[in-house]
Design a protein around this motif. Structure first.
Motif, PDB file in Angstrom:
ATOM      1  N   MET A 129      11.223 -29.619   4.665  1.00 19.59           N
ATOM      2  CA  MET A 129      11.959 -28.435   4.882  1.00 19.59           C
ATOM      3  C   MET A 129      11.645 -28.122   6.165  1.00 19.59           C
ATOM      4  O   MET A 129      10.539 -28.264   6.793  1.00 19.59           O
ATOM      5  N   THR A 130      12.691 -27.551   7.114  1.00 18.23           N
ATOM      6  CA  THR A 130      12.768 -27.514   8.370  1.00 18.23           C
ATOM      7  C   THR A 130      13.136 -26.198   8.930  1.00 18.23           C
ATOM      8  O   THR A 130      13.545 -25.237   8.430  1.00 18.23           O
ATOM      9  N   CYS A 131      12.865 -25.886  10.204  1.00 14.82           N
ATOM     10  CA  CYS A 131      13.501 -24.888  11.215  1.00 14.82           C
ATOM     11  C   CYS A 131      13.661 -25.405  12.332  1.00 14.82           C
ATOM     12  O   CYS A 131      13.202 -26.331  13.069  1.00 14.82           O
ATOM     13  N   PRO A 132      14.627 -24.877  13.143  1.00 17.63           N
ATOM     14  CA  PRO A 132      15.012 -25.559  14.685  1.00 17.63           C
ATOM     15  C   PRO A 132      13.846 -24.993  15.646  1.00 17.63           C
ATOM     16  O   PRO A 132      13.258 -23.989  15.652  1.00 17.63           O
ATOM     17  N   GLY A 133      13.873 -26.040  16.494  1.00 21.26           N
ATOM     18  CA  GLY A 133      12.855 -25.647  17.673  1.00 21.26           C
ATOM     19  C   GLY A 133      13.652 -25.756  18.832  1.00 21.26           C
ATOM     20  O   GLY A 133      14.894 -26.178  19.043  1.00 21.26           O
ATOM     21  N   ASN A 134      13.256 -25.654  20.157  1.00 22.68           N
ATOM     22  CA  ASN A 134      13.832 -25.543  21.485  1.00 22.68           C
ATOM     23  C   ASN A 134      14.081 -27.111  21.889  1.00 22.68           C
ATOM     24  O   ASN A 134      15.253 -27.280  22.527  1.00 22.68           O
ATOM     25  N   HIS A 135      13.422 -28.101  21.228  1.00 23.07           N
ATOM     26  CA  HIS A 135      14.022 -29.568  21.510  1.00 23.07           C
ATOM     27  C   HIS A 135      14.975 -30.025  20.920  1.00 23.07           C
ATOM     28  O   HIS A 135      15.570 -30.953  20.882  1.00 23.07           O
ATOM     29  N   GLU A 136      15.902 -28.943  20.184  1.00 25.43           N
ATOM     30  CA  GLU A 136      16.982 -29.403  19.111  1.00 25.43           C
ATOM     31  C   GLU A 136      18.105 -28.976  19.863  1.00 25.43           C
ATOM     32  O   GLU A 136      19.387 -28.825  19.434  1.00 25.43           O
ATOM     33  N   SER A 137      18.020 -28.114  20.899  1.00 28.89           N
ATOM     34  CA  SER A 137      18.937 -27.311  21.401  1.00 28.89           C
ATOM     35  C   SER A 137      20.247 -27.946  22.135  1.00 28.89           C
ATOM     36  O   SER A 137      21.384 -27.447  22.196  1.00 28.89           O
ATOM     37  N   THR A 138      19.956 -29.330  22.547  1.00 34.81           N
ATOM     38  CA  THR A 138      21.127 -29.899  23.037  1.00 34.81           C
ATOM     39  C   THR A 138      22.446 -30.068  22.408  1.00 34.81           C
ATOM     40  O   THR A 138      22.320 -30.206  21.222  1.00 34.81           O
ATOM     41  N   TYR A 139      23.323 -29.785  23.004  1.00 34.34           N
ATOM     42  CA  TYR A 139      24.876 -29.945  22.305  1.00 34.34           C
ATOM     43  C   TYR A 139      24.921 -28.682  21.186  1.00 34.34           C
ATOM     44  O   TYR A 139      25.023 -29.109  20.024  1.00 34.34           O
ATOM     45  N   ASN A 140      24.306 -27.603  21.442  1.00 28.70           N
ATOM     46  CA  ASN A 140      24.195 -26.488  20.622  1.00 28.70           C
ATOM     47  C   ASN A 140      23.504 -27.076  19.137  1.00 28.70           C
ATOM     48  O   ASN A 140      24.133 -26.660  18.082  1.00 28.70           O
ATOM     49  N   PHE A 141      22.433 -27.841  19.200  1.00 28.64           N
ATOM     50  CA  PHE A 141      21.677 -28.122  18.069  1.00 28.64           C
ATOM     51  C   PHE A 141      22.495 -29.042  17.226  1.00 28.64           C
ATOM     52  O   PHE A 141      22.037 -28.949  15.744  1.00 28.64           O
ATOM     53  N   SER A 142      23.499 -29.456  17.661  1.00 24.24           N
ATOM     54  CA  SER A 142      24.344 -30.312  16.644  1.00 24.24           C
ATOM     55  C   SER A 142      23.295 -31.462  16.068  1.00 24.24           C
ATOM     56  O   SER A 142      23.674 -31.900  15.011  1.00 24.24           O
ATOM     57  N   ASN A 143      22.665 -32.051  16.349  1.00 22.06           N
ATOM     58  CA  ASN A 143      21.858 -33.111  15.802  1.00 22.06           C
ATOM     59  C   ASN A 143      21.075 -32.623  14.566  1.00 22.06           C
ATOM     60  O   ASN A 143      20.897 -32.995  13.550  1.00 22.06           O
ATOM     61  N   TYR A 144      20.491 -31.473  14.976  1.00 24.35           N
ATOM     62  CA  TYR A 144      19.707 -30.656  13.865  1.00 24.35           C
ATOM     63  C   TYR A 144      20.508 -30.193  12.793  1.00 24.35           C
ATOM     64  O   TYR A 144      20.144 -30.506  11.521  1.00 24.35           O
ATOM     65  N   ARG A 145      21.767 -29.477  13.257  1.00 18.55           N
ATOM     66  CA  ARG A 145      22.382 -28.922  12.046  1.00 18.55           C
ATOM     67  C   ARG A 145      23.127 -30.027  11.407  1.00 18.55           C
ATOM     68  O   ARG A 145      23.639 -29.478   9.880  1.00 18.55           O
ATOM     69  N   ASN A 146      23.615 -30.983  11.669  1.00 15.59           N
ATOM     70  CA  ASN A 146      24.164 -32.143  11.026  1.00 15.59           C
ATOM     71  C   ASN A 146      23.120 -33.154  10.291  1.00 15.59           C
ATOM     72  O   ASN A 146      23.435 -33.444   9.269  1.00 15.59           O
ATOM     73  N   ARG A 147      21.887 -33.344  10.718  1.00 13.80           N
ATOM     74  CA  ARG A 147      21.004 -34.120   9.983  1.00 13.80           C
ATOM     75  C   ARG A 147      20.171 -33.658   8.747  1.00 13.80           C
ATOM     76  O   ARG A 147      19.791 -34.232   7.919  1.00 13.80           O
ATOM     77  N   PHE A 148      19.976 -32.429   8.803  1.00 10.87           N
ATOM     78  CA  PHE A 148      19.256 -31.663   7.548  1.00 10.87           C
ATOM     79  C   PHE A 148      20.338 -30.753   6.786  1.00 10.87           C
ATOM     80  O   PHE A 148      21.162 -30.340   7.221  1.00 10.87           O
ATOM     81  N   SER A 149      19.428 -30.688   5.431  1.00  7.53           N
ATOM     82  CA  SER A 149      20.341 -29.881   4.397  1.00  7.53           C
ATOM     83  C   SER A 149      19.537 -28.984   3.846  1.00  7.53           C
ATOM     84  O   SER A 149      19.025 -29.234   2.549  1.00  7.53           O
ATOM     85  N   MET A 150      19.562 -27.950   4.516  1.00 11.88           N
ATOM     86  CA  MET A 150      18.493 -26.685   3.963  1.00 11.88           C
ATOM     87  C   MET A 150      19.329 -25.749   3.225  1.00 11.88           C
ATOM     88  O   MET A 150      20.623 -25.902   3.132  1.00 11.88           O
ATOM     89  N   PRO A 151      18.661 -24.854   2.303  1.00 15.29           N
ATOM     90  CA  PRO A 151      19.555 -23.957   1.309  1.00 15.29           C
ATOM     91  C   PRO A 151      20.559 -22.985   2.163  1.00 15.29           C
ATOM     92  O   PRO A 151      20.332 -22.888   3.538  1.00 15.29           O
ATOM     93  N   GLY A 152      21.261 -22.635   1.814  1.00 18.40           N
ATOM     94  CA  GLY A 152      22.232 -21.336   2.290  1.00 18.40           C
ATOM     95  C   GLY A 152      23.368 -22.203   3.000  1.00 18.40           C
ATOM     96  O   GLY A 152      23.697 -23.294   3.044  1.00 18.40           O
ATOM     97  N   GLN A 153      24.099 -21.428   3.739  1.00 16.98           N
ATOM     98  CA  GLN A 153      25.433 -21.729   4.477  1.00 16.98           C
ATOM     99  C   GLN A 153      25.356 -21.400   5.709  1.00 16.98           C
ATOM    100  O   GLN A 153      26.214 -21.056   6.798  1.00 16.98           O
ATOM    101  N   THR A 154      24.014 -21.638   6.459  1.00  9.96           N
ATOM    102  CA  THR A 154      23.912 -21.347   7.945  1.00  9.96           C
ATOM    103  C   THR A 154      23.520 -22.618   8.692  1.00  9.96           C
ATOM    104  O   THR A 154      22.772 -22.591   9.733  1.00  9.96           O
ATOM    105  N   GLU A 155      24.048 -23.745   8.242  1.00 12.04           N
ATOM    106  CA  GLU A 155      23.672 -25.063   8.848  1.00 12.04           C
ATOM    107  C   GLU A 155      22.137 -25.338   9.065  1.00 12.04           C
ATOM    108  O   GLU A 155      21.988 -25.809  10.102  1.00 12.04           O
ATOM    109  N   SER A 156      21.356 -25.060   8.271  1.00 12.62           N
ATOM    110  CA  SER A 156      19.827 -25.141   8.335  1.00 12.62           C
ATOM    111  C   SER A 156      19.237 -24.259   9.246  1.00 12.62           C
ATOM    112  O   SER A 156      17.951 -24.298   9.389  1.00 12.62           O
ATOM    113  N   LEU A 157      19.886 -23.261   9.917  1.00  9.91           N
ATOM    114  CA  LEU A 157      19.431 -22.528  11.015  1.00  9.91           C
ATOM    115  C   LEU A 157      18.466 -21.267  10.495  1.00  9.91           C
ATOM    116  O   LEU A 157      17.254 -21.100  10.870  1.00  9.91           O
TER     117      LEU A 157
END
Length: 439
Positions: free
Chosen positions: A196-224
């Motif tokens: 289970m994850t949350c985003p950090g500052n090192h994920e910010s490049t390209y609007n956190f796209s690698n984080y938002r696409n690679r992880f699958s957290m609950p809800g409908q907020t792209e894991s944010l």
């Protein structure tokens, strides 16, 4: 018959001829689990580099192998680097799992299957005592805690892993190949327990796209941001980064704040707080810290804590919100150290008592655990911390947490520099929860 000169010429072009044929990448990799937030469910996520079907075959441990199957779908993720590398992120949700039962599974398609993994379905009982490993700032290079976490996870020590921001250092680098390699590294953890994850500052490049696409957290907020329940705890994950990357949408601060308020209101309904009295939050950048970073730790006015008055409309911080709704424990990372705080609110210490500060504390308990290991090494501490700083260590390491029951939580810090020694531990004991517990 081909002359020697012609043969030599053909051989010299052989590497170019081979490179012109793209490889077929249908083999699943980067397998990881996450909790879907729905009882009896688990999400299996993996990557291929060619389009394939998305299937998980699974069965109860000790039963007939792969007697059940579930199908999902794949989304195309195109990294924004120069090469515009394309990958397929597969997600399959397993449902109707028996609580606390162990399942064996593999994932993929008839064009390629993963190794065989196993997981234990989350126990749905509110009297369950879940065990967590928690850390942030774990990199592809210098991942000091990784080996011990891999072994302990496979030994069944943990029910859940909480990664509190900053992955890989950095997932987008080398056209997202660093992200691929990091996800392969953590597969030996994340394919066995929910990661289970949350985003950090090192994920910010390209609007956190690698984080938002690679992880699958609950809800409908792209894991944010999202929340979920386990044992007697309600766990909230959120993004501290909405306060810092306004170019991606200032409205995200307010959208998240409103969501947090609604979620905390729901969690504080008498029937919900009675069943799950502990409220635990996880976010990347801490409200309080004492590293010598000439940033949040030395200014004591963290935007996450007090909000931003330099924008219009002003953005509210989170300390008052969390205090008002009786958040018990707040987990952070970002600083490459471990720091435990005395119960603190408004920059002041509110211990339960002098002898037992964490027994019925009068403010939330903050833990910073960002020393799992990355290329930036560990940080230095300010030699003159404020009075709320209770224990500090610059050792590489990670934390463990167990929600024992409705009144007791156990926390400890493991040092990798000292070969797995527990260097700090506390019991947080609360007979009452909610805002009234502070009075």
């Amino acid at each position: 018959m081909v002359s020697v000169q012609t043969a030599s010429l053909l051989l010299s072009f052989a590497p170019l001829l081979v490179l012109s044929v793209p490889p077929i990448w249908t083999q699943p990799e980067q397998v990881h689990l996450s909790y879907a937030g729905v009882l009896g469910s688990m999400v299996v996520t993996w990557t291929t580099f060619n389009k394939t079907d998305s299937k998980v075959e699974y069965g109860l441990q000790g039963g007939r192998l792969f007697e059940m199957s579930a199908e999902g779908d794949a989304t195309v993720f195109v990294d924004s680097g120069e090469e515009k590398r394309k990958m397929f992120i597969h997600r399959v949700t397993l449902t109707d799992l028996k609580p606390a039962a162990t399942y064996v599974y593999h994932c993929g398609s008839d064009e390629g299957w993963s190794d065989i993994f196993s997981f234990t379905a989350l126990n749905s009982s509110s009297s369950f005592s879940p065990r967590f490993a928690l850390y942030g700032d774990l990199g592809n290079e210098n991942p000091q805690s990784l080996a011990r976490l891999q072994k302990e996870t496979q030994l069944g020590i943990y029910d859940v892993i909480l990664h509190i921001g900053d992955f890989a250092y950095d997932m987008h680098e080398d056209n997202a190949r660093i992200g691929d390699e990091f996800m392969r590294q953590i597969q030996s953890i994340a394919a066995y327990v929910p990661y289970m994850t949350c985003p950090g500052n090192h994920e910010s490049t390209y609007n956190f796209s690698n984080y938002r696409n690679r992880f699958s957290m609950p809800g409908q907020t792209e894991s944010l941001w999202y929340s979920w329940n386990l044992g007697s705890a309600h766990i909230i994950s959120f993004s501290t980064e909405v306060y810092f990357y306004l170019e991606y949408g200032m409205e995200l601060i307010f959208k998240q704040y409103n969501w947090l308020k609604q979620d905390l209101e729901e969690a504080n309904k008498p029937e919900n707080r009675a069943a799950r009295p502990w409220i635990i939050t996880m976010g990347h950048r801490p409200m309080y810290c004492s590293d010598d970073d000439q940033d949040d730790c030395t200014k004591f006015d963290s935007w996450v804590r007090v909000g931003r008055n330099d924008i219009k409309p002003p953005a509210p911080g989170l300390e008052d919100l969390f205090y008002h709704y009786g958040v018990d424990v707040e987990l952070w990372a970002h600083e490459h150290t471990y720091e435990r705080l005395w119960p603190v609110y408004g920059d002041k210490v509110y211990n339960g008592s002098k002898e037992q500060p964490y027994v019925n504390p009068k403010a939330p308990v903050h833990i910073i655990t960002g020393s799992a290991g990355c290329r930036e090494r560990t940080d230095r501490f300010n030699p003159n911390p404020k009075e709320w700083s209770a224990f500090r260590s610059t050792d590489y390491g990670y934390s463990r947490l167990q929600v024992v029951n409705t009144t007791h939580i156990y926390l400890e810090q493991v040092s990798d520099d000292q070969y797995g020694k527990v260097i700090d531990s506390i019991w947080v004991v609360k007979e009452r929860h909610g805002f009234s517990a502070w009075l």
